[in-house]
Design an enzyme around this catalytic site. Structure first.
Site, mmCIF file in Angstrom:
data_model
loop_
_atom_site.group_PDB
_atom_site.id
_atom_site.type_symbol
_atom_site.label_atom_id
_atom_site.label_comp_id
_atom_site.label_asym_id
_atom_site.label_seq_id
_atom_site.Cartn_x
_atom_site.Cartn_y
_atom_site.Cartn_z
ATOM 1 C CB VAL A 57 -1.648 -11.671 3.013
ATOM 2 C CG1 VAL A 57 -1.443 -13.175 2.946
ATOM 3 C CG2 VAL A 57 -2.584 -11.319 4.159
ATOM 4 C CB CYS A 58 1.161 -10.298 -1.432
ATOM 5 S SG CYS A 58 -0.491 -10.723 -2.035
ATOM 6 C CG ASP A 59 5.529 -7.172 2.670
ATOM 7 O OD1 ASP A 59 6.023 -6.157 2.162
ATOM 8 O OD2 ASP A 59 6.005 -7.732 3.679
#
EC number: 1.11.1.24
Length: 165
Positions: A57-59
């Site tokens: 999700v951060c990516d």
């Protein structure tokens, strides 16, 4: 209340709201260089907070805002903040081809997390959140995700920036 995969987690710091003056911060751009809010004075700022750049999700969140950055113009700076080491952030940016978002690290003392109310006590990471600041560092948009593994509302964050242009 904040959660990680449904389990409660504790956020440390104040709950910032629209209309608040954004707290200053000291973040690492690399091991030798630190930056503060004043380094981006006069620009509209979208601050994208992620727990760790090496997660899905951060990516995706960082890649999405990198794409949006080219459409928003030179008056806007997009900062991605995480507690990852600057080495990891630089490696990730190179591998991902991310070149429009500035990655900054909160690893030294969690100064940003504590000041912005997103430090996760149990993990020493920062909770997924979005803050939009006007050119005078007044907060105009806040989204602190209730569940760490969920995506933010990208469209609403970008719309909040566009309203300031």
């Amino acid at each position: 209340m904040a959660t990680f995969k449904g389990n409660p987690i504790t956020l440390v710091g104040p709950e910032l709201k629209v209309g608040d003056q954004a707290p200053d911060f000291k973040l690492s751009k690399n091991l030798l260089e630190s930056v503060s809010l004043q380094d981006y004075a006069g620009k509209v700022k979208l601050i994208s907070v992620v727990p760790s750049i090496d997660t899905g999700v951060c990516d995706a969140q960082t890649r999405r805002f990198n794409e949006e950055a080219s459409k928003l113009g030179d008056n806007v700076i997009i900062l991605t903040v995480s507690a990852d080491l600057p080495f990891a952030q630089a490696r990730w940016c190179g591998a991902a081809g991310v070149d429009r978002v500035v990655l900054l690290s909160d690893y030294k003392d969690n100064n940003f997390g504590k000041s912005y109310g997103v430090l996760i006590e149990e993990f020493g990471l920062d909770m997924r959140a979005i803050f939009v600041l006007d050119a005078n560092d007044k907060i105009t948009y806040v989204e602190v995700l209730p569940e760490m593994t969920e995506h933010p509302n990208y469209e609403a964050a970008v719309a909040a920036v566009q309203q300031l242009l």
